[in-house]
Write a protein that holds these residues in place. Sequence first.
Motif, short mmCIF file in Angstrom:
data_model
loop_
_atom_site.label_atom_id
_atom_site.label_comp_id
_atom_site.label_asym_id
_atom_site.label_seq_id
_atom_site.Cartn_x
_atom_site.Cartn_y
_atom_site.Cartn_z
N PHE A 193 0.89 -1.16 0.00
CA PHE A 193 0.00 0.00 0.00
C PHE A 193 0.93 1.21 0.00
N THR A 194 0.77 2.09 -0.98
CA THR A 194 1.84 3.06 -1.22
C THR A 194 1.67 4.41 -0.52
N ASP A 199 -2.99 5.46 7.44
CA ASP A 199 -3.02 4.25 8.26
C ASP A 199 -4.33 3.47 8.11
N GLU A 200 -5.44 4.19 8.05
CA GLU A 200 -6.74 3.54 7.94
C GLU A 200 -6.87 2.85 6.57
N GLY A 201 -6.40 3.56 5.52
CA GLY A 201 -6.44 2.98 4.17
C GLY A 201 -5.61 1.71 4.09
N VAL A 204 -7.55 -1.20 5.77
CA VAL A 204 -8.64 -1.69 4.92
C VAL A 204 -8.08 -2.51 3.76
N ASP A 205 -7.02 -1.99 3.14
CA ASP A 205 -6.39 -2.68 2.01
C ASP A 205 -5.86 -4.05 2.43
N VAL A 231 -3.15 -7.32 11.06
CA VAL A 231 -4.23 -7.82 10.19
C VAL A 231 -4.04 -9.29 9.85
N PHE A 232 -2.79 -9.68 9.58
CA PHE A 232 -2.54 -11.05 9.14
C PHE A 232 -2.25 -12.03 10.29
N SER A 233 -2.40 -11.58 11.51
CA SER A 233 -2.32 -12.49 12.65
C SER A 233 -3.72 -12.92 13.04
N PRO A 234 -3.90 -14.17 13.45
CA PRO A 234 -5.23 -14.57 13.92
C PRO A 234 -5.59 -13.83 15.20
N THR A 235 -6.87 -13.47 15.34
CA THR A 235 -7.30 -12.80 16.57
C THR A 235 -7.48 -13.84 17.67
N MET A 236 -7.54 -13.41 18.92
CA MET A 236 -7.75 -14.35 20.03
C MET A 236 -9.08 -15.07 19.87
#
Lengths: 291, 87
Positions: A193-194, A199-201, A204-205, A231-236
Amino acid sequence: MRRSMLFMPGNNAGMLLNADFLCADSIILDLEDAVSTAEKDAARILVRNAVRTLEYSRSEVIVRINPLDSPFFESDINEIVQVAPSMLMLPKVSCAEDVIIYDEYVSKAEKKCGMEKGSVKFIPLIETALGVENAYKICSAHERVTAVLLGAEDLSADLGCKRTKGGAEIAYSRGRIVCAAKAAKVACYDTPFTDVNDDEGLKVDAQVAKSLGFTGKAAISPRHVAAINEVFSPTMQEIEYAAEVLRTIKKAKEEGLGVVSLRGKMIDAPIVARAQQVIEAAKELGVDIDE
Amino acid sequence: MKLVKSAVAGTLESNDVFVEIEPAENIDIEIESIVFAQFGDDIRTSVEDVLNEMGVKGAKVALNDHGALDCVIRARLETAVLRASEV
């Protein structure tokens, strides 16, 4: 586990020194776009020495070399293969034949420095329209290929369209690459993401990429690493549910039950497979799991 | 390796070193470094090592070091030697 893959310019001594402290799962030491033509020789030698000497213990080291249509790729291979990075990132791969050509040069370099043939793995960068259409052939071109990365900036230029934050212009390419990679059983990672300050974008991306099946995402700024990792870690919640699925299945097997349900939903093979993936990811992250 | 022209490599940024090299009759090494008091001798040894490994018998070398690690110093000097030996 590769959630975040951070590009670092190969000719910047300070950044090479700090690269291991930026919490990225992988760092991509770049000899291609981040290095001017006049400094290709300097970057190649600097990266070779850095990988040989510095202890990158927190991040896996990947080196992006120059493309086949440049006069630099052969020297890149000869200098970099000898220090055995985890992978070579191959830019602008458009067909399986490109991978085979890279393999021929890398095999020669491995032989020259007494390395076992095939020890250096490949991560082709798919960033052309032809590359997208040939994605499965690229992913399955050679056993060295263990992952692929989507490069949306060059791809958008090749498609003749504007790169947008919404990413509609790369929706087809993302889907096609994920499907091709999964079919070939190699990992697939999403384009950076460039916008460094959005941060929010970014979040979402990254969530869109995860929802499509990508297991990680490249970054061009250290600022993006933490959000991508999150984002790419599993949540609890995901981990607890996955552990419950596996406990339920285990109990059902012990009791000889054929069909089981959890929270009112039947647990079938895909749910079990997904639960196993989540638990494996959690274990890699050091999460204590009640199995 | 015989040097045939002057060349430079590296930068003046932190953690890097700027190397200037030119052909000469003998080896002449000049070092300016923010850590000269602590590492001046080590830097000189690294420069001598690289020149020796590359078979350079005559060179005037000037280093402007801004806290580069040994592997960076060696890389920049190797680059400078290769650039100076190009025809």
